[in-house]
Design a protein around this motif. Structure first.
Motif, PDB file in Angstrom:
ATOM      1  N   LYS A 165      37.266  31.314  37.470  1.00 35.34           N
ATOM      2  CA  LYS A 165      36.960  31.731  38.836  1.00 35.34           C
ATOM      3  C   LYS A 165      36.239  33.075  38.868  1.00 35.34           C
ATOM      4  CE  LYS A 165      39.425  28.288  40.562  1.00 35.34           C
ATOM      5  NZ  LYS A 165      38.780  27.094  41.118  1.00 35.34           N
ATOM      6  N   ASP A 166      35.183  33.147  39.666  1.00 39.58           N
ATOM      7  CA  ASP A 166      34.459  34.399  39.856  1.00 39.58           C
ATOM      8  C   ASP A 166      35.332  35.438  40.551  1.00 39.58           C
ATOM      9  OD1 ASP A 166      31.817  34.020  38.803  1.00 39.58           O
ATOM     10  OD2 ASP A 166      31.398  32.656  40.458  1.00 39.58           O
ATOM     11  N   ILE A 167      35.140  36.698  40.174  1.00 41.47           N
ATOM     12  CA  ILE A 167      35.771  37.832  40.836  1.00 41.47           C
ATOM     13  C   ILE A 167      34.655  38.728  41.368  1.00 41.47           C
ATOM     14  CG2 ILE A 167      37.388  39.746  40.621  1.00 41.47           C
ATOM     15  CD1 ILE A 167      38.443  38.466  38.072  1.00 41.47           C
ATOM     16  N   ALA A 168      34.800  39.172  42.616  1.00 43.13           N
ATOM     17  CA  ALA A 168      33.783  40.021  43.233  1.00 43.13           C
ATOM     18  C   ALA A 168      34.451  41.172  43.976  1.00 43.13           C
ATOM     19  CB  ALA A 168      32.923  39.205  44.194  1.00 43.13           C
ATOM     20  N   GLY A 169      33.663  42.171  44.324  1.00 45.61           N
ATOM     21  CA  GLY A 169      34.179  43.306  45.056  1.00 45.61           C
ATOM     22  C   GLY A 169      34.531  42.957  46.494  1.00 45.61           C
ATOM     23  N   GLY A 170      35.577  43.592  47.006  1.00 45.02           N
ATOM     24  CA  GLY A 170      35.967  43.418  48.399  1.00 45.02           C
ATOM     25  C   GLY A 170      36.941  42.280  48.622  1.00 45.02           C
ATOM     26  N   THR A 171      37.646  42.336  49.744  1.00 42.00           N
ATOM     27  CA  THR A 171      38.631  41.300  50.055  1.00 42.00           C
ATOM     28  C   THR A 171      38.450  40.739  51.462  1.00 42.00           C
ATOM     29  OG1 THR A 171      40.214  43.011  50.744  1.00 42.00           O
ATOM     30  CG2 THR A 171      40.368  42.219  48.472  1.00 42.00           C
ATOM     31  N   THR A 172      37.252  40.863  52.042  1.00 43.78           N
ATOM     32  CA  THR A 172      37.019  40.262  53.350  1.00 43.78           C
ATOM     33  C   THR A 172      36.829  38.758  53.190  1.00 43.78           C
ATOM     34  OG1 THR A 172      34.608  40.534  53.265  1.00 43.78           O
ATOM     35  CG2 THR A 172      35.898  42.358  54.183  1.00 43.78           C
ATOM     36  N   ARG A 173      37.290  38.009  54.178  1.00 40.49           N
ATOM     37  CA  ARG A 173      37.124  36.557  54.119  1.00 40.49           C
ATOM     38  C   ARG A 173      35.649  36.178  54.193  1.00 40.49           C
ATOM     39  NH1 ARG A 173      41.082  32.698  57.315  1.00 40.49           N
ATOM     40  NH2 ARG A 173      39.673  31.346  56.143  1.00 40.49           N
ATOM     41  N   ALA A 174      34.931  36.817  55.100  1.00 41.06           N
ATOM     42  CA  ALA A 174      33.559  36.393  55.377  1.00 41.06           C
ATOM     43  C   ALA A 174      32.643  36.548  54.177  1.00 41.06           C
ATOM     44  CB  ALA A 174      33.012  37.185  56.565  1.00 41.06           C
ATOM     45  N   ARG A 175      32.832  37.604  53.381  1.00 42.12           N
ATOM     46  CA  ARG A 175      31.882  37.885  52.305  1.00 42.12           C
ATOM     47  C   ARG A 175      32.410  37.515  50.916  1.00 42.12           C
ATOM     48  NH1 ARG A 175      27.509  40.712  52.841  1.00 42.12           N
ATOM     49  NH2 ARG A 175      27.773  41.857  50.878  1.00 42.12           N
ATOM     50  N   ASP A 193      36.264  33.704  51.149  1.00 38.29           N
ATOM     51  CA  ASP A 193      35.901  32.350  51.560  1.00 38.29           C
ATOM     52  C   ASP A 193      34.764  31.765  50.725  1.00 38.29           C
ATOM     53  OD1 ASP A 193      37.813  32.570  53.486  1.00 38.29           O
ATOM     54  OD2 ASP A 193      36.437  32.497  55.203  1.00 38.29           O
ATOM     55  N   HIS A 194      33.876  32.606  50.250  1.00 33.97           N
ATOM     56  CA  HIS A 194      32.655  32.073  49.646  1.00 33.97           C
ATOM     57  C   HIS A 194      32.506  32.342  48.152  1.00 33.97           C
ATOM     58  CE1 HIS A 194      31.313  30.948  53.614  1.00 33.97           C
ATOM     59  NE2 HIS A 194      31.576  32.172  54.044  1.00 33.97           N
ATOM     60  N   ILE A 195      33.247  33.301  47.629  1.00 31.90           N
ATOM     61  CA  ILE A 195      33.174  33.582  46.191  1.00 31.90           C
ATOM     62  C   ILE A 195      34.473  33.185  45.508  1.00 31.90           C
ATOM     63  CG2 ILE A 195      32.908  35.380  44.435  1.00 31.90           C
ATOM     64  CD1 ILE A 195      31.075  36.854  46.414  1.00 31.90           C
ATOM     65  N   GLY A 196      35.606  33.642  46.040  1.00 31.71           N
ATOM     66  CA  GLY A 196      36.882  33.224  45.449  1.00 31.71           C
ATOM     67  C   GLY A 196      37.901  34.332  45.365  1.00 31.71           C
ATOM     68  N   ILE A 197      37.828  35.150  44.321  1.00 31.87           N
ATOM     69  CA  ILE A 197      38.807  36.210  44.090  1.00 31.87           C
ATOM     70  C   ILE A 197      38.159  37.557  44.401  1.00 31.87           C
ATOM     71  CG2 ILE A 197      40.318  37.297  42.387  1.00 31.87           C
ATOM     72  CD1 ILE A 197      40.294  34.631  40.873  1.00 31.87           C
ATOM     73  N   GLY A 198      38.874  38.384  45.180  1.00 37.01           N
ATOM     74  CA  GLY A 198      38.315  39.666  45.583  1.00 37.01           C
ATOM     75  C   GLY A 198      39.082  40.844  45.024  1.00 37.01           C
ATOM     76  N   LEU A 199      38.362  41.915  44.753  1.00 38.55           N
ATOM     77  CA  LEU A 199      38.928  43.161  44.227  1.00 38.55           C
ATOM     78  C   LEU A 199      39.161  44.124  45.380  1.00 38.55           C
ATOM     79  CD1 LEU A 199      39.385  44.900  41.511  1.00 38.55           C
ATOM     80  CD2 LEU A 199      37.131  45.840  42.025  1.00 38.55           C
ATOM     81  N   TYR A 200      40.398  44.615  45.504  1.00 37.08           N
ATOM     82  CA  TYR A 200      40.696  45.598  46.547  1.00 37.08           C
ATOM     83  C   TYR A 200      39.846  46.858  46.344  1.00 37.08           C
ATOM     84  CZ  TYR A 200      44.736  43.017  48.319  1.00 37.08           C
ATOM     85  OH  TYR A 200      45.558  42.075  48.896  1.00 37.08           O
ATOM     86  N   THR A 201      39.471  47.470  47.453  1.00 36.37           N
ATOM     87  CA  THR A 201      38.590  48.637  47.404  1.00 36.37           C
ATOM     88  C   THR A 201      39.170  49.769  46.562  1.00 36.37           C
ATOM     89  OG1 THR A 201      37.767  48.083  49.613  1.00 36.37           O
ATOM     90  CG2 THR A 201      37.341  50.312  48.819  1.00 36.37           C
ATOM     91  N   GLN A 202      40.489  50.001  46.683  1.00 33.27           N
ATOM     92  CA  GLN A 202      41.117  51.110  45.966  1.00 33.27           C
ATOM     93  C   GLN A 202      41.562  50.728  44.555  1.00 33.27           C
ATOM     94  OE1 GLN A 202      42.378  49.214  48.361  1.00 33.27           O
ATOM     95  NE2 GLN A 202      44.589  49.497  48.657  1.00 33.27           N
ATOM     96  N   SER A 203      41.261  49.514  44.127  1.00 36.11           N
ATOM     97  CA  SER A 203      41.732  49.018  42.835  1.00 36.11           C
ATOM     98  C   SER A 203      41.070  49.718  41.658  1.00 36.11           C
ATOM     99  CB  SER A 203      41.454  47.521  42.741  1.00 36.11           C
ATOM    100  OG  SER A 203      41.668  47.041  41.426  1.00 36.11           O
ATOM    101  N   LYS A 204      41.816  49.770  40.568  1.00 41.98           N
ATOM    102  CA  LYS A 204      41.225  50.149  39.291  1.00 41.98           C
ATOM    103  C   LYS A 204      40.488  48.929  38.721  1.00 41.98           C
ATOM    104  CE  LYS A 204      42.715  54.400  39.023  1.00 41.98           C
ATOM    105  NZ  LYS A 204      43.370  54.549  40.316  1.00 41.98           N
ATOM    106  N   MET A 205      39.699  49.153  37.673  1.00 43.63           N
ATOM    107  CA  MET A 205      38.948  48.082  37.052  1.00 43.63           C
ATOM    108  C   MET A 205      39.714  47.520  35.856  1.00 43.63           C
ATOM    109  SD  MET A 205      36.402  47.713  38.983  1.00 43.63           S
ATOM    110  CE  MET A 205      35.297  46.661  38.032  1.00 43.63           C
ATOM    111  N   PRO A 206      39.295  46.339  35.336  1.00 41.02           N
ATOM    112  CA  PRO A 206      39.996  45.745  34.187  1.00 41.02           C
ATOM    113  C   PRO A 206      40.106  46.727  33.020  1.00 41.02           C
ATOM    114  CG  PRO A 206      38.395  44.200  35.061  1.00 41.02           C
ATOM    115  CD  PRO A 206      38.175  45.500  35.790  1.00 41.02           C
ATOM    116  N   GLY A 207      41.316  46.826  32.455  1.00 43.04           N
ATOM    117  CA  GLY A 207      41.539  47.702  31.315  1.00 43.04           C
ATOM    118  C   GLY A 207      41.714  49.161  31.643  1.00 43.04           C
ATOM    119  N   GLU A 208      41.537  49.528  32.906  1.00 40.94           N
ATOM    120  CA  GLU A 208      41.664  50.931  33.299  1.00 40.94           C
ATOM    121  C   GLU A 208      43.129  51.257  33.572  1.00 40.94           C
ATOM    122  OE1 GLU A 208      39.549  54.048  36.466  1.00 40.94           O
ATOM    123  OE2 GLU A 208      39.242  51.879  36.651  1.00 40.94           O
ATOM    124  N   VAL A 209      43.542  52.476  33.244  1.00 44.00           N
ATOM    125  CA  VAL A 209      44.901  52.908  33.560  1.00 44.00           C
ATOM    126  C   VAL A 209      45.104  52.844  35.069  1.00 44.00           C
ATOM    127  CG1 VAL A 209      46.493  54.861  33.556  1.00 44.00           C
ATOM    128  CG2 VAL A 209      45.123  54.362  31.525  1.00 44.00           C
TER     129      VAL A 209
END
Length: 237
Positions: free
Chosen positions: A92-102, A105-121
């Protein structure tokens, strides 16, 4: 005559609901997996990136320092998620943001704005649907202790291991903190948090899955053992 028209309208509405919640989901789910698989194939065929530096511990063990990606823009794809417990074709694709519209609903999994990135403390925090639009987190409640949650990027694979589930109210945003639910604590650890609505077809609560970082494997070394096939027992009758 009016009764027949109302009956026909009711049948059409029922058929639409069936399509939206089941048939449509099956089609969208397969489409999203195919899109993720295409991205993975493109990365596999691209020139292999240089591996990151090796870090040596005092006891002599070594590991790769996980490369930290830049935070994506809203709806910008940057990685795919692979969970063997959900099937070998779950990509499954992961993209920035967690809004339904962008994103959701259309990409799949969303990254919260305040989230760290993979592997980051800190806390790599994600959201996705459990129903409709391909429902990427539909089986989140089926995860078992130590199940692999693998994030693949052009550089390689970040493996997390599932630890526990809980159910919280939608207002419990502290699950997204660097150390989930512990605002005053800093552990230096790397976590993953996956959130979705619960129960199914309801917004009453959130189901939250937590995991901890295991390690990074660069593309130069090939796929990690964490992607090995998982035999899933058929549901009991």
């Amino acid at each position: 005559m009016l009764g027949e028209l109302l009956l026909t309208a009711g049948v059409l509405v029922l058929l639409f609901v069936v399509w939206q919640m089941w048939v449509g989901d099956i089609i969208i789910d397969a489409q999203k997996n195919a899109e993720g698989a295409e991205v993975v194939q493109q990365w596999a065929q691209a020139p292999v990136p240089e591996p990151p530096p090796l870090v040596e511990e005092p006891d002599g063990t070594t590991y790769y320092e996980p490369p930290i990606l830049p935070h994506p823009a809203d709806a910008e794809k940057f990685a795919v998620m692979r969970i063997p417990r959900f099937g070998d074709d779950y990509i499954k694709d992961i993209a920035g943001g967690t809004t339904r519209a962008r994103t959701l609903d259309h990409i799949g999994i969303g990254l919260y704005t305040q989230s760290k990135m993979p592997g980051e403390v800190g806390n790599f925090a994600l959201a996705a649907h459990r129903t409709t639009w391909g429902k990427p987190f539909n089986k989140i409640d089926k995860l078992r202790l130590n199940d692999a949650i693998v994030i693949e990027t052009p550089d390689g694979w970040y493996t997390y291991r599932f630890r526990t589930l809980e159910y919280v109210k939608p207002t419990r945003v502290d699950v997204l903190l660097d150390v989930p639910q512990m605002p005053e604590l800093q552990t230096g650890e790397r976590y993953i948090t996956m959130t979705a609505c619960s129960p199914l077809y309801s917004l009453a609560e959130r189901i939250v899955a937590y995991g901890v970082f295991e390690g990074f494997q660069p593309r130069s070394e090939g796929p990690p053992a964490s992607l090995a096939h998982v035999d899933v027992a058929p549901p009991s009758l």
